[in-house]
Design an enzyme around this catalytic site. Sequence first.
Site, PDB file in Angstrom:
ATOM      1  N   CYS A  20      14.023  11.305   6.140  1.00  0.00           N
ATOM      2  CA  CYS A  20      14.261  10.611   7.536  1.00  0.00           C
ATOM      3  C   CYS A  20      15.612  11.044   7.966  1.00  0.00           C
ATOM      4  O   CYS A  20      15.836  11.106   9.149  1.00  0.00           O
ATOM      5  CB  CYS A  20      13.839   9.446   7.706  1.00  0.00           C
ATOM      6  SG  CYS A  20      12.373   8.919   7.085  1.00  0.00           S
ATOM      7  N   LYS A  44       1.028  -1.286   0.101  1.00  0.00           N
ATOM      8  CA  LYS A  44       0.016  -0.240  -0.143  1.00  0.00           C
ATOM      9  C   LYS A  44       0.843   1.206   0.093  1.00  0.00           C
ATOM     10  O   LYS A  44       1.691   1.618   0.899  1.00  0.00           O
ATOM     11  CB  LYS A  44      -0.785   0.071   1.377  1.00  0.00           C
ATOM     12  CG  LYS A  44      -2.123   1.017   1.077  1.00  0.00           C
ATOM     13  CD  LYS A  44      -2.588   1.664   2.250  1.00  0.00           C
ATOM     14  CE  LYS A  44      -1.464   2.639   2.810  1.00  0.00           C
ATOM     15  NZ  LYS A  44      -1.710   3.945   2.180  1.00  0.00           N
TER      16      LYS A  44
HETATM   17  C1  SIN Z   1      13.969   8.342   3.964  1.00  0.00           C
HETATM   18  O1  SIN Z   1      13.965   9.242   3.976  1.00  0.00           O
HETATM   19  O2  SIN Z   1      13.310   7.422   4.575  1.00  0.00           O
HETATM   20  C2  SIN Z   1      14.934   7.565   3.071  1.00  0.00           C
HETATM   21  C3  SIN Z   1      16.058   8.234   2.615  1.00  0.00           C
HETATM   22  C4  SIN Z   1      17.115   7.771   1.943  1.00  0.00           C
HETATM   23  O3  SIN Z   1      17.014   6.648   1.274  1.00  0.00           O
HETATM   24  O4  SIN Z   1      18.400   8.178   1.780  1.00  0.00           O
END
Ligand code: SIN
Length: 479
Positions: free
Chosen positions: A286, A174
Amino acid sequence: MKLQNRNFIGGEWVRAGDGREFDVVDPATLETITRVADSGAADARAALDAAAAAFPAWRERSGRERAQVLKKWNALILQNQEALAQVISREQGKPLAEARGEVAYGASYVEWFAEEATRTHGDVIPEPVRGKKLLAVKEPVGVVAAITPWNFPLAMIARKLAPALAAGCTVVAKPAEDTPLTALALVALAQEAGFPAGAINIVSASRERTPEVVDVWLDDARVRKITFTGSTPVGKHLARASAGTLKKLSLELGGNAPFIVFEDADLDAAVEGLMVSKFRNGGQTCVCPNRVYVHEAVHGRFVDKLAARVAPLKVGPATDAASQIGPMINARAVDKIERHVRDAIAKGAKAVAGGRRLEGNYYAPTVLVDATPQMELSCEETFGPVVPVFRFASEEEVVRLANDTPFGLASYFYTRDAARIWRVADALETGIVGINEGALAAEAAPFGGVKESGYGREGSRHGLDDYLHVKYLCQGNLK
Ligand code: SIN
């Protein structure tokens, strides 16, 4: 590339059983791009039935046979790089050059895991007593449910589906409600590559109906693994809710990355590293630095250099080739950035670049100085183009501040001192550490966090192990 807007279940493109749909909105113009299936429990169950039915035959194929299909998928993704990049930019907002990079990045996981599919080695264990043979073999865990985020609509689903399929698992997926079109386009290429019907199934759902879909997969014992990238509260919910059937979990959750500039750092390299890591995808990753700690001896020089790089960044839609920072994904995301900056300024921070909301879903690239741990942006991920700069006086102090968070995904530091490199790398409580480097992403490297940033690794040989379990075989009475 024709946009797919239906679910893909058991090898067929189908509408939601009850015909419901929801809008996919262009974050740059706020216009509706198209409508996609708004799936519910019955669609989730149909997808799972198809994945469960396809599992025995897919796991029976040799690693090499699975690798051939994955390699074809990789080739098709790269052949369609431009068209896929257009879809990514349209629904997610990142500038086209970055979207092209994301396609190549996502494809690199497919290629990597195609190669790893042939290397699921086990062990021959020296027998502790005569007359026995002991082996450890690896097997696919079973049906995998993949729940993917909006910030990398192609790369994040690619790096979940590729290892799952390479391992011999089948998948229900999903994509995020904001960005389903890229995932559907990717699955259309998988169909063309020749995955058997039911090996990959994907259903889209609105924010309101997502729990209905996910609950079916959480409750059903046939789903043996959940792989999720997203927020820590949702990750905790998935961990609790899947406990009933003790599923294996990979959780790539929120971060609060520190970026440390020591007094002996190459300041130009540190500024460039920060630009790359902070402003990728407009600050919506992230692993984006969320707290920048600069030694008091170099603070002024570093901030001047940084502000001079940030102020001219061009904000605009992906349709303008000059844009460097696209729109944020939606108004809620801009509200959060605005709240963080307002709170910081009320508590004494000063904006030396940006510091304001722009029209639509845009926010001006911002540098704040005099940030303190009391500010919301020091505890919560801002997920936008805002750099808060904190001062520090000693290595001991900054390591303590950097680790003073429940999160532990990525960290960065710049120094020229070799002994300090190993001391600080050991002391930082994160799954990923950038040392004099801002660009960390690579298919060959294990990506994942510690503490409340989750567990499991994506990419590298560890990324395949997350979709396998170990079976111990013991043959006795050999004499
Ligand atoms: C993410 O923001 O979760 C992944 C970032 C990345 O693969 O560098």
